[in-house]
Design an enzyme around this catalytic site. Structure first.
Site: not given
Ligand code: PGA
Length: 254
Positions: A10-12, A98, A100, A168, A174, A214, A235
């Site tokens: 997931n490159w966001k 997600h 976010e 998640e 993150g 993470s 991420g």
């Molecule tokens: P992260 O993000 O690996 O940077 O914790 C995962 C995600 O939000 O899909």
């Protein structure tokens, strides 16, 4: 029941064209060099580089996905992207719900379910995300919160082919904090039980449940070895091809 692991990046909101092309090209090259891989690889870049990334992975087994979609197929929805457009752009998967998106865009379980239904209508695989906040975990509500999200976000027509779940924990995204393997396995097993109640045991047994939050090369092996963990939603570590690949290499052999 053997479920083929899915390692999804997931490159966001990261990646300009040159970087995206290089990263996707590196991942495609690594994937091509291992034709007997025991996992599926997926990259979910921002919309602006979808075409660039699609071209870079074209002759590889790497799948292309998006990070969200609208619930309508077309129309007056300024700034939104529909599953029909994603399909047209070469996507096979789309992440929905997600945390976010749930936070930044106030998406509810009902919204997420509607997105998954529209995605399914285009033969896209919906990766439905769930997970508790730190406050919910600390007050002992994690299992209940995730159960409610599964019941509210997963459509009745979900199958093990058209749907993947991603657990998640919001507090692990993150942050460098990772849930303990025992906690991850407890939640994943509970998700599978909830899916069995909702969709039947066979569907639940076949459905992939990813862990995200993470996940890094240093902790991936332990997490991916858990009985009900069938891959990862990555991420930060998905933005470096060597880290993403090292995580994929940590999948247990089938
Ligand atoms: P992260 O993000 O690996 O940077 O914790 C995962 C995600 O939000 O899909």
């Amino acid at each position: 029941m053997s479920r083929r692991p899915l390692i999804a990046g997931n490159w966001k909101m990261n990646g300009l064209r040159a970087d995206a092309k290089a990263l996707a090209g590196e991942i495609a090259t690594l994937s091509k060099a291992q034709s007997d891989a025991a996992f599926d690889l997926l990259v979910c870049p921002p919309f602006t580089v979808m075409e660039t990334v699609g071209a870079a992975i074209e002759h590889s087994d790497v799948f292309l996905g998006a990070q969200t979609c609208h619930t309508a197929e077309s129309g007056a929805h300024t700034g939104d992207i529909s599953p029909v457009m994603l399909k047209d752009a070469g996507c096979t998967h789309v992440i929905v719900g997600h945390s976010e998106r749930r936070t930044d865009h106030a998406e509810s379980d009902a919204d997420v379910q509607a997105q998954a239904i529209t995605a399914h209508a285009q033969d896209l695989i919906a990766i439905i995300c769930v997970g508790e906040t730190e406050a919910e975990r600390e007050s002992g509500q994690a299992l209940q919160v995730v159960r409610e999200q599964i019941l509210g976000s997963v459509p009745a027509g979900a199958t093990s082919e058209n749907t993947v779940i991603a657990y998640e924990p919001v507090w692990a995204i993150g942050t460098g904090k990772v849930a303990t393997p025992d906690d991850v396995q407890e939640i994943h097993a509970d998700i599978r039980n909830t899916l069995a109640d909702k969709l039947g045991q066979d569907t639940a047994d076949g459905m992939r449940i990813l862990y995200g939050g993470s996940m890094k090369p240093g902790n991936a092996k332990e997490l991916l070895a858990l009985a009900d963990v069938d891959g990862g939603l990555i991420g930060g570590a998905a933005l470096k091809s060597e880290d993403f690949w090292a995580i994929a290499q940590s999948c247990p052999s089938l």
